[in-house]
Enzyme design. Structure first.
Site, PDB file in Angstrom:
ATOM      1  N   ASP A 110       0.853  -1.181   0.000  1.00 33.16           N
ATOM      2  CA  ASP A 110       0.000   0.000   0.000  1.00 33.16           C
ATOM      3  C   ASP A 110       0.892   1.235   0.000  1.00 33.16           C
ATOM      4  O   ASP A 110       1.903   1.280   0.707  1.00 33.16           O
ATOM      5  CB  ASP A 110      -0.900   0.045   1.241  1.00 33.16           C
ATOM      6  N   ARG A 140       0.063  14.038 -11.004  1.00 31.84           N
ATOM      7  CA  ARG A 140       0.989  12.906 -10.917  1.00 31.84           C
ATOM      8  C   ARG A 140       0.611  11.931 -12.034  1.00 31.84           C
ATOM      9  O   ARG A 140      -0.459  11.367 -12.010  1.00 31.84           O
ATOM     10  CB  ARG A 140       0.887  12.233  -9.547  1.00 31.84           C
ATOM     11  N   HIS A 145       1.666   7.261 -15.134  1.00 28.24           N
ATOM     12  CA  HIS A 145       2.655   6.268 -14.724  1.00 28.24           C
ATOM     13  C   HIS A 145       2.168   4.834 -14.913  1.00 28.24           C
ATOM     14  O   HIS A 145       0.975   4.578 -14.881  1.00 28.24           O
ATOM     15  CB  HIS A 145       2.989   6.441 -13.234  1.00 28.24           C
ATOM     16  N   LYS A 173      -3.562  -2.030  -9.564  1.00 23.12           N
ATOM     17  CA  LYS A 173      -3.756  -1.157  -8.408  1.00 23.12           C
ATOM     18  C   LYS A 173      -5.247  -0.951  -8.146  1.00 23.12           C
ATOM     19  O   LYS A 173      -6.052  -0.972  -9.080  1.00 23.12           O
ATOM     20  CB  LYS A 173      -3.130   0.218  -8.650  1.00 23.12           C
ATOM     21  N   TYR A 183      -2.941   3.930  -2.736  1.00 25.75           N
ATOM     22  CA  TYR A 183      -2.759   2.937  -3.791  1.00 25.75           C
ATOM     23  C   TYR A 183      -2.579   1.564  -3.132  1.00 25.75           C
ATOM     24  O   TYR A 183      -1.721   1.421  -2.271  1.00 25.75           O
ATOM     25  CB  TYR A 183      -1.479   3.173  -4.582  1.00 25.75           C
ATOM     26  N   ASP A 195       8.066  13.914 -14.364  1.00 24.64           N
ATOM     27  CA  ASP A 195       6.818  13.824 -15.128  1.00 24.64           C
ATOM     28  C   ASP A 195       6.779  14.797 -16.305  1.00 24.64           C
ATOM     29  O   ASP A 195       6.091  14.554 -17.291  1.00 24.64           O
ATOM     30  CB  ASP A 195       5.609  14.057 -14.224  1.00 24.64           C
TER      31      ASP A 195
END
Length: 181
Positions: free
Chosen positions: A48, A59, A62, A72, A132, A170
């Protein structure tokens, strides 16, 4: 818990059953057996993660690749985000398709993001706390991504790009074409 299909193959929206009374609320965020019965997927989650972001932080997009690719389940513990996924599995009928949903601390929805999907989110509240649940351990050498404003994916963030806050990493992710040809 309700498990709803999204327009993307193998990607599900999880809507919890919320119990509310004068003290507040209670909900079950995950139960392996119930999720398997409703989705047909039986995952073993091993890690987690949690992130805290301020307004305008983006974000993404990915994903982990190779033997350490991750499935996930993501959710917001506090605040509000626009959560975005893209199917990056070349053999999938929904390859290159994008799905977005608001996840926040009011609807308490979760998103099941299968292996082979790019994932990102944009914080729409003053602050967000994002969780997550992953079925593989994070492995730095397996991380990858696609630039958030890729013209081929045409993701509608519904937010001014000049106000987005991104990590240096990013900002320089490859495009879809650079990755998939």
């Amino acid at each position: 818990m309700q498990v709803e299909e999204t327009p993307l193959k193998d990607c599900f929206l999880l809507k919890p059953r919320i119990f509310e009374d004068h003290r507040g609320i209670f909900l079950e965020t995950y139960q392996r057996k119930r999720f398997a019965e409703l989705s047909g997927i039986d995952e073993e989650f091993v890690q987690d993660n949690q992130s805290v972001s301020r307004y305008g932080v983006l974000r993404g997009m990915h994903y982990q690749k190779g033997e350490f690719a991750q499935t996930k389940i993501v959710r917001v513990l506090y605040g509000k985000v626009l959560d975005v996924v893209v199917d990056l599995r070349p053999d999938s009928p929904t390859f290159k398709k994008v799905f977005s949903v608001i996840l926040d601390d009011e609807n308490l929805y979760q998103l099941y993001v299968p292996i082979g999907f790019g994932h990102g989110f944009l914080t729409l509240s003053e602050k967000s706390v994002f969780a997550y649940k992953c079925d593989q351990y994070y492995t730095p050498g397996s991380e990858s991504g696609i630039i958030f404003n890729d013209p081929d994916l045409n993701i509608d963030w519904n937010f001014p790009e000049r106000e987005m806050i991104l990590s240096e990493k990013d900002k320089v992710l490859p495009t879809f074409k650079e990755t998939f040809g």
